[in-house]
Design a protein around this motif. Structure first.
Motif, PDB file in Angstrom:
ATOM      1  N   ALA A  58       0.886  -1.133  -0.020  1.00  0.00           N
ATOM      2  CA  ALA A  58      -0.189   0.052   0.010  1.00  0.00           C
ATOM      3  C   ALA A  58       0.827   1.381   0.009  1.00  0.00           C
ATOM      4  CB  ALA A  58      -0.846   0.164   1.120  1.00  0.00           C
ATOM      5  N   GLU A  59       0.323   2.232  -0.649  1.00  0.00           N
ATOM      6  CA  GLU A  59       1.130   3.588  -0.645  1.00  0.00           C
ATOM      7  C   GLU A  59       0.362   4.672   0.441  1.00  0.00           C
ATOM      8  OE1 GLU A  59       3.712   4.772  -2.346  1.00  0.00           O
ATOM      9  OE2 GLU A  59       4.084   2.717  -2.970  1.00  0.00           O
ATOM     10  N   SER A  60       1.137   5.200   1.180  1.00  0.00           N
ATOM     11  CA  SER A  60       0.495   6.357   1.713  1.00  0.00           C
ATOM     12  C   SER A  60       1.475   7.539   1.774  1.00  0.00           C
ATOM     13  CB  SER A  60       0.704   5.836   3.402  1.00  0.00           C
ATOM     14  OG  SER A  60       1.910   5.660   3.881  1.00  0.00           O
ATOM     15  N   ASP A  61       1.290   8.559   2.631  1.00  0.00           N
ATOM     16  CA  ASP A  61       2.142   9.719   2.582  1.00  0.00           C
ATOM     17  C   ASP A  61       3.627   9.327   2.914  1.00  0.00           C
ATOM     18  OD1 ASP A  61       0.178  11.077   1.677  1.00  0.00           O
ATOM     19  OD2 ASP A  61      -0.706  12.001   3.558  1.00  0.00           O
ATOM     20  N   GLY A  62       3.694   8.392   3.778  1.00  0.00           N
ATOM     21  CA  GLY A  62       5.184   7.979   4.085  1.00  0.00           C
ATOM     22  C   GLY A  62       5.980   7.110   3.369  1.00  0.00           C
ATOM     23  N   GLY A  63       5.287   6.740   2.235  1.00  0.00           N
ATOM     24  CA  GLY A  63       5.911   5.681   1.184  1.00  0.00           C
ATOM     25  C   GLY A  63       5.176   4.387   1.116  1.00  0.00           C
ATOM     26  N   GLU A  64       5.897   3.711   0.768  1.00  0.00           N
ATOM     27  CA  GLU A  64       5.253   2.276   0.402  1.00  0.00           C
ATOM     28  C   GLU A  64       5.438   1.261   1.641  1.00  0.00           C
ATOM     29  OE1 GLU A  64       5.479  -0.303  -3.710  1.00  0.00           O
ATOM     30  OE2 GLU A  64       7.155  -0.782  -2.432  1.00  0.00           O
ATOM     31  N   HIS A  65       4.208   0.594   1.982  1.00  0.00           N
ATOM     32  CA  HIS A  65       4.329  -0.188   3.071  1.00  0.00           C
ATOM     33  C   HIS A  65       3.739  -1.694   2.567  1.00  0.00           C
ATOM     34  CE1 HIS A  65       5.224   3.274   5.673  1.00  0.00           C
ATOM     35  NE2 HIS A  65       4.195   3.881   4.915  1.00  0.00           N
ATOM     36  N   GLU A  66       4.145  -2.970   3.401  1.00  0.00           N
ATOM     37  CA  GLU A  66       3.591  -4.033   3.281  1.00  0.00           C
ATOM     38  C   GLU A  66       2.957  -4.182   4.449  1.00  0.00           C
ATOM     39  OE1 GLU A  66       6.554  -6.744   2.147  1.00  0.00           O
ATOM     40  OE2 GLU A  66       6.453  -6.340   0.008  1.00  0.00           O
ATOM     41  N   GLY A  67       1.921  -5.097   4.290  1.00  0.00           N
ATOM     42  CA  GLY A  67       0.968  -5.508   5.704  1.00  0.00           C
ATOM     43  C   GLY A  67       0.217  -6.553   5.396  1.00  0.00           C
ATOM     44  N   ALA A  68      -0.406  -7.300   6.376  1.00  0.00           N
ATOM     45  CA  ALA A  68      -1.108  -8.422   6.219  1.00  0.00           C
ATOM     46  C   ALA A  68      -2.486  -7.952   6.193  1.00  0.00           C
ATOM     47  CB  ALA A  68      -1.011  -9.465   7.305  1.00  0.00           C
ATOM     48  N   LEU A  69      -3.437  -8.230   5.300  1.00  0.00           N
ATOM     49  CA  LEU A  69      -4.778  -8.063   5.184  1.00  0.00           C
ATOM     50  C   LEU A  69      -5.631  -9.478   5.256  1.00  0.00           C
ATOM     51  CD1 LEU A  69      -6.904  -5.952   4.650  1.00  0.00           C
ATOM     52  CD2 LEU A  69      -6.718  -6.185   2.284  1.00  0.00           C
ATOM     53  N   ALA A  70      -6.719  -9.182   6.216  1.00  0.00           N
ATOM     54  CA  ALA A  70      -7.699 -10.336   6.075  1.00  0.00           C
ATOM     55  C   ALA A  70      -8.776  -9.844   5.202  1.00  0.00           C
ATOM     56  CB  ALA A  70      -8.167 -10.643   7.498  1.00  0.00           C
ATOM     57  N   PHE A  71      -8.895 -10.485   4.086  1.00  0.00           N
ATOM     58  CA  PHE A  71      -9.899 -10.064   3.110  1.00  0.00           C
ATOM     59  C   PHE A  71     -11.202 -11.035   3.017  1.00  0.00           C
ATOM     60  CE2 PHE A  71      -7.121 -12.994   0.851  1.00  0.00           C
ATOM     61  CZ  PHE A  71      -7.798 -13.627   0.009  1.00  0.00           C
ATOM     62  N   GLN A  72     -11.141 -12.089   3.778  1.00  0.00           N
ATOM     63  CA  GLN A  72     -12.408 -12.948   3.604  1.00  0.00           C
ATOM     64  C   GLN A  72     -12.664 -13.668   4.910  1.00  0.00           C
ATOM     65  OE1 GLN A  72     -14.669 -13.052   0.556  1.00  0.00           O
ATOM     66  NE2 GLN A  72     -16.196 -13.678   2.163  1.00  0.00           N
ATOM     67  N   ARG A  73     -14.019 -13.847   5.506  1.00  0.00           N
ATOM     68  CA  ARG A  73     -14.145 -14.691   6.522  1.00  0.00           C
ATOM     69  C   ARG A  73     -15.339 -15.566   6.331  1.00  0.00           C
ATOM     70  NH1 ARG A  73     -12.238 -12.717  11.588  1.00  0.00           N
ATOM     71  NH2 ARG A  73     -14.297 -13.396  12.385  1.00  0.00           N
ATOM     72  N   PHE A  74     -14.954 -16.728   6.855  1.00  0.00           N
ATOM     73  CA  PHE A  74     -16.414 -17.720   6.788  1.00  0.00           C
ATOM     74  C   PHE A  74     -16.660 -18.406   7.952  1.00  0.00           C
ATOM     75  CE2 PHE A  74     -13.585 -18.009   2.992  1.00  0.00           C
ATOM     76  CZ  PHE A  74     -14.349 -17.763   2.032  1.00  0.00           C
ATOM     77  N   GLN A  75     -17.358 -18.129   8.868  1.00  0.00           N
ATOM     78  CA  GLN A  75     -17.965 -18.990   9.946  1.00  0.00           C
ATOM     79  C   GLN A  75     -18.565 -20.443   9.520  1.00  0.00           C
ATOM     80  OE1 GLN A  75     -20.282 -16.990  12.802  1.00  0.00           O
ATOM     81  NE2 GLN A  75     -20.943 -18.884  13.867  1.00  0.00           N
ATOM     82  N   VAL A  76     -17.753 -21.068  10.090  1.00  0.00           N
ATOM     83  CA  VAL A  76     -17.870 -22.726   9.900  1.00  0.00           C
ATOM     84  C   VAL A  76     -18.341 -23.746  10.568  1.00  0.00           C
ATOM     85  CG1 VAL A  76     -15.997 -22.400   7.945  1.00  0.00           C
ATOM     86  CG2 VAL A  76     -15.475 -23.330  10.201  1.00  0.00           C
ATOM     87  N   GLY A  77     -18.686 -23.303  11.949  1.00  0.00           N
ATOM     88  CA  GLY A  77     -19.219 -23.777  12.893  1.00  0.00           C
ATOM     89  C   GLY A  77     -19.309 -23.046  14.324  1.00  0.00           C
ATOM     90  N   GLY A  78     -19.662 -23.738  15.252  1.00  0.00           N
ATOM     91  CA  GLY A  78     -19.891 -22.956  16.532  1.00  0.00           C
ATOM     92  C   GLY A  78     -21.385 -23.404  17.122  1.00  0.00           C
ATOM     93  N   GLY A  79     -21.622 -22.860  18.325  1.00  0.00           N
ATOM     94  CA  GLY A  79     -22.612 -23.124  18.915  1.00  0.00           C
ATOM     95  C   GLY A  79     -22.932 -24.555  19.676  1.00  0.00           C
TER      96      GLY A  79
END
Length: 333
Positions: free
Chosen positions: A60-81
Motif C-alpha cells: 500500500a502507498e501512503s504519505d510515508g511511502g510504500e508499506h507492506e502488511g497483512a490483510l484479512a480479506f474474507q471470513r467464513f464462519q464454519v461452526g460453533g454453538g
C-alpha cells in the motif's frame, strides 16, 4: 496442510485446534474443504464460533511511502454453538467458496512470490483466539493459464507478482486489492515497453483482463503507462488461438497509446477491449524468487530475482500478526 496452536492464553489445560485443508491447490471461485479438529482441555468450554480467515500480504502507498502488511480479506464462519467437553475430540468439517478474485500464487506448481494464507479463529465464552497461518496455494483458472502461457510463447518472461491495495477504476473489482503479474517484454517489443503488467479480475462468467504497459520514453518524450481492458469468457478456452488474441492485445495497447488516452466509460458483455485506468500508487515491483525456471514446455518463463518463496512470505505474515494482534488474544469480544 495443517496448522496447530495451543490456546495458551486460557492457561494450561485449554483446548487445542488443528485445521487441515483437503486440497493441495485451490482455484479462484472454487471450493476449499477441510476440517477443524478440536481437542478438549481439562474442563468444558462453550465454543461460540469457528471462523476461517483468508489473509494476504498487500502493498500500500501512503504519505510515508510504500508499506507492506497483512490483510484479512474474507471470513467464513464454519461452526460453533456447542460445548466441547473435557478431553473430547471433535472434528468440524467445512466447505467454503473462495472469492473469484483470489490471487493466483503459482503457475504449473511454481510459486509466484504471492503470500496467501488461511487462519482459524476460535470464539470461546466471549473471547477469540487465532491460530497460526498456513500457506494457501492457488492455481490459475483455465483462461488465466491460457493467457499467461500465450505471453510466454510470444517471448515474454515473468518478472514478479504482487498485491496492490486500491481499486482499478471502471472495473467490477470486488476485493480491496488487485494482483499485478509483471512481465518482461519480448525482444520485438523491448524498444517500446519496459514491462507489461497483467491483472485478472475473475467473476462467475469470465475475466476482466487489465493490461498496463510501462512504456519507454524517447529523447523528447517522457515515460508513461498505457492501459487497456479486455473481457473474456470462461467458455471455449481450449478452442481459441490465444497467441493471436494476446498478440492483438499487445499491438492495440502499444499502438493506441502513442500519447496518454483519457479514461472512456465502457459497458460489459462479450470479448472486447477498451481503455481504462488504475489507481496511481507509484508502486514498485514486488520481490521475486531467485532463479529462472520453466513453467511448462510452452508456458510462461517464471524467472525472478532475489526474493522470497511464498511459504516464507506467509511466515512473514504470521510474524506481522503476532506483533500486531498479540494483545487481542484473550480479550473479550
Amino acid at each position: 496442510m495443517v496448522f496447530k496452536r495451543l490456546l495458551g492464553s486460557m492457561g494450561v489445560g485449554g483446548p487445542a485446534m488443528d485445521t487441515a485443508l483437503d486440497l493441495a491447490t485451490a482455484v479462484p471461485g472454487g471450493s476449499l474443504t477441510g476440517e477443524v479438529r478440536l481437542t478438549g482441555g481439562r474442563a468444558d468450554f462453550d465454543i461460540e464460533h469457528i471462523t476461517l480467515e483468508l489473509v494476504a500480504r498487500v502493498e500500500a502507498e501512503s504519505d510515508g511511502g510504500e508499506h507492506e502488511g497483512a490483510l484479512a480479506f474474507q471470513r467464513f464462519q464454519v461452526g460453533g454453538g456447542f460445548r466441547l467437553a473435557e478431553a473430547e475430540n471433535r472434528s468440524v468439517p467445512f466447505a467454503v467458496t473462495l472469492p473469484w478474485e483470489t490471487p493466483v500464487t503459482q503457475l504449473h506448481g511454481q510459486g509466484l512470490g504471492i503470500a496467501l494464507g488461511v487462519r482459524t479463529e476460535l470464539g470461546i465464552v466471549g473471547a477469540k483466539y487465532k491460530g497460526d497461518l498456513d500457506p494457501l496455494a492457488v492455481g490459475p483458472l483455465p483462461a488465466q493459464e491460457a493467457i499467461l502461457e500465450a505471453f510466454g510463447r510470444l517471448g515474454f518472461g515473468f518478472k514478479s507478482a504482487d498485491l496492490e491495495y486500491g481499486r482499478i477504476g471502471g472495473t467490477s473489482q470486488q476485493l480491496p486489492f488487485y494482483q499485478e503479474i509483471e512481465l518482461t517484454p519480448a525482444p520485438q517489443y523491448a524498444h517500446q515497453v519496459s514491462e507489461i503488467e497483467v491483472t485478472f479480475l475473475a467473476n462467475p462468467s469470465g475475466l476482466e483482463v487489465v493490461l498496463e504497459a510501462d512504456k519507454r520514453g524517447g529523447l523528447f518524450t517522457s515515460d508513461h503507462d498505457a492501459l487497456s481492458r479486455h473481457v473474456v469468457s470462461h467458455e471455449g478456452v481450449t478452442h481459441r488461438d490465444w497467441n493471436a488474441v494476446v498478440g492483438s492485445w499487445i499491438s492495440q495497447l502499444l499502438e493506441a497509446h502513442t500519447a496518454r488516452t483519457p479514461y472512456t466509460p465502457y459497458g460489459h458483455g462479450g470479448d472486447h477491449a477498451t481503455h481504462t485506468h488504475k489507481v496511481d500508487h507509484g508502486h514498485r515491483s514486488g520481490p521475486g524468487m531467485g532463479t529462472v525456471v520453466a513453467a511448462g514446455a510452452a508456458g510462461l518463463a517464471v524467472g525472478v530475482v532475489g526474493g522470497m518463496v511464498a511459504a516464507e512470505a506467509v511466515d512473514e505474515i504470521g510474524d506481522f500478526f503476532e506483533g500486531d494482534e498479540g494483545d487481542e488474544e484473550g480479550e473479550e469480544a
